[in-house]
Motif scaffolding. Structure first.
Motif, PDB file in Angstrom:
ATOM      1  N   SER A 342       0.831  -1.197   0.000  1.00  0.00           N
ATOM      2  CA  SER A 342       0.000   0.000   0.000  1.00  0.00           C
ATOM      3  C   SER A 342       0.868   1.250   0.000  1.00  0.00           C
ATOM      4  N   ARG A 343       0.380   2.293  -0.658  1.00  0.00           N
ATOM      5  CA  ARG A 343       1.114   3.553  -0.654  1.00  0.00           C
ATOM      6  C   ARG A 343       1.031   4.284   0.679  1.00  0.00           C
ATOM      7  N   PRO A 346       5.956   3.757   3.190  1.00  0.00           N
ATOM      8  CA  PRO A 346       6.951   4.160   2.191  1.00  0.00           C
ATOM      9  C   PRO A 346       7.705   3.035   1.510  1.00  0.00           C
ATOM     10  N   VAL A 347       7.548   1.782   1.982  1.00  0.00           N
ATOM     11  CA  VAL A 347       8.431   0.739   1.456  1.00  0.00           C
ATOM     12  C   VAL A 347       8.153   0.408  -0.005  1.00  0.00           C
ATOM     13  N   GLU A 348       6.910   0.570  -0.477  1.00  0.00           N
ATOM     14  CA  GLU A 348       6.645   0.298  -1.888  1.00  0.00           C
ATOM     15  C   GLU A 348       7.370   1.304  -2.770  1.00  0.00           C
ATOM     16  N   LYS A 349       7.496   2.553  -2.295  1.00  0.00           N
ATOM     17  CA  LYS A 349       8.252   3.562  -3.052  1.00  0.00           C
ATOM     18  C   LYS A 349       9.744   3.230  -3.056  1.00  0.00           C
ATOM     19  N   TYR A 350      10.255   2.803  -1.900  1.00  0.00           N
ATOM     20  CA  TYR A 350      11.663   2.404  -1.860  1.00  0.00           C
ATOM     21  C   TYR A 350      11.928   1.276  -2.860  1.00  0.00           C
ATOM     22  N   MET A 351      11.000   0.312  -2.958  1.00  0.00           N
ATOM     23  CA  MET A 351      11.187  -0.805  -3.875  1.00  0.00           C
ATOM     24  C   MET A 351      11.173  -0.324  -5.327  1.00  0.00           C
ATOM     25  N   ARG A 352      10.228   0.564  -5.656  1.00  0.00           N
ATOM     26  CA  ARG A 352      10.172   1.087  -7.032  1.00  0.00           C
ATOM     27  C   ARG A 352      11.422   1.891  -7.362  1.00  0.00           C
TER      28      ARG A 352
END
Length: 377
Positions: A342-343, A346-352
């Motif tokens: 989920s946005r 922050p971890v999904e942004k770090y992965m992207r």
């Protein structure tokens, strides 16, 4: 073992405090809106967090590579996209610092550094990524200089830059020996084309840059005609530890988020941090982040010591740290489970953001070729 000096520790704290105050609170907004972070970069410039390795006499901060890596890690922990904007300025100015005459350095660098303007490094083309010999942008010799025609793609800062370092061929039949580096100020004939819609580092602007009959004086050639490939490789060897440091920052940000979550998330009546599988993941993440940092610092120190053989260590640092960033950020998403996807976190942004670290400034497959070539030479 590397030990940071009191001055380096103070600068590290300054960058960490800046990141906490000025970058982390707005990182998601800039990512979501794909908005260029000029206001944040302006604050970074005023604070001395841009143009790290440019000498003070030329308007830069005058830091060594190791200290620059320490600061880049802190900024990258906040937002890789915002940090990429600043790092791209250094990348564009490196060829001038490496191959430029004193006159060229004094002419081209201070107008960028003292006014907080942007610069762009223009090597990649639609048909010339890892294969620099396929560069098709042409530099035709004319009286007093050259006329440039062609297009570059995936250019960071390309639509905001006032200065471009452009790699073009003076003779396609010569392959790499025809490649030449030019300093090209923004002028008629230089234009930004398509803006890329990207998976990550969305705060940074990545565009096509077109050169349409752009006249470049002969005195704007860096290192001499046919020296472009050497200039480009020396530039990338020098800048790769900084990409490694940025990768460490991204990995660290995701790891710290995962640790915090694991301590707070309760399942089966206890924090998930008590579960051995989670502990094993966190232990592996922490160990690989530290190993990455040490590889980065070693490579940076070799650059600073002007060690003639640092190309291998520079490639190792960039390759390993970026691979670790991809693995660590993926594990961080896994530890957070559905919330990691989920946005809201922050971890999904770090992965992207981590994925591009394995691609830009030479893919990790190219890094392995550089390493192997140095081993077997």
């Amino acid at each position: 073992m590397f030990r940071l000096s009191a001055e380096q520790l103070a600068m590290q704290k300054m960058a960490r405090d800046f990141t906490e105050k000025e970058i982390i609170p707005v990182a998601a907004e800039y990512d979501e809106q794909e908005k260029f972070p000029d206001a944040v970069i302006r604050k970074m410039w005023e604070t001395g967090l841009v143009n790290f390795t440019v000498p003070e006499a030329l308007g830069g901060v005058g830091l060594d590579t190791l200290t620059s890596c320490v600061l880049t890690e802190e900024l990258g922990r906040g937002c890789a996209g915002i940090t990429t904007v600043a790092a791209a300025n250094s990348l564009a100015l490196y060829p001038i610092l490496i191959a430029g005459s004193e006159e060229q350095k004094k002419k081209f660098i201070p107008p960028i550094t003292t006014a907080g303007k942007y610069a762009a490094f223009c090597l990649t083309e639609p048909n010339a990524g890892s294969d620099a010999a396929s560069v098709a942008t042409n530099a035709k010799a004319v009286d007093g200089g050259y006329v440039l025609n062609g297009s570059k793609c995936f250019i960071t800062n390309g639509d905001v830059a006032d200065l471009f370092v452009v790699f073009a061929t003076v003779d396609k039949s010569k392959g790499l020996k025809g490649l030449t580096a030019f300093v090209v100020p923004k002028s008629d004939g230089v234009s930004a084309g398509k803006k890329e819609i990207k998976l990550g580092i969305r705060a940074s602007s990545t565009v096509v840059v077109n050169f349409d009959n752009v006249f470049v004086p002969a005195e704007n050639v860096l290192g001499g005609e046919g020296m472009g490939f050497k200039v480009a490789m020396q530039t990338l060897d020098t800048s790769r530890p900084l990409i490694g440091a940025l990768s460490v920052g991204v990995a660290r940000g995701a790891y710290e988020s995962a640790v915090k979550y694991a301590k707070e998330r309760v399942q089966f009546g206890q924090p998930i941090a008590n579960f051995q599988m989670i502990q094993a993941m966190l232990a592996n993440m922490a160990t690989r982040i530290d190993a990455s940092r040490l590889l980065v610092w070693r490579a940076a120190d070799m650059v600073d010591q002007k060690d003639a053989s640092f190309a291998k260590e520079s490639a190792m640092a960039k390759m390993y740290a970026s691979d670790v960033a991809m693995d660590v950020t993926t594990d961080a998403v896994q530890i957070l489970g559905g919330y990691g996807y989920s946005r809201e976190y922050p971890v999904e942004k770090y992965m992207r953001d981590a994925k591009i670290m394995q691609i830009y400034e030479g893919t990790n497959q190219i890094q392995r070729l550089v390493i192997a070539g140095n081993i077997l030479r």
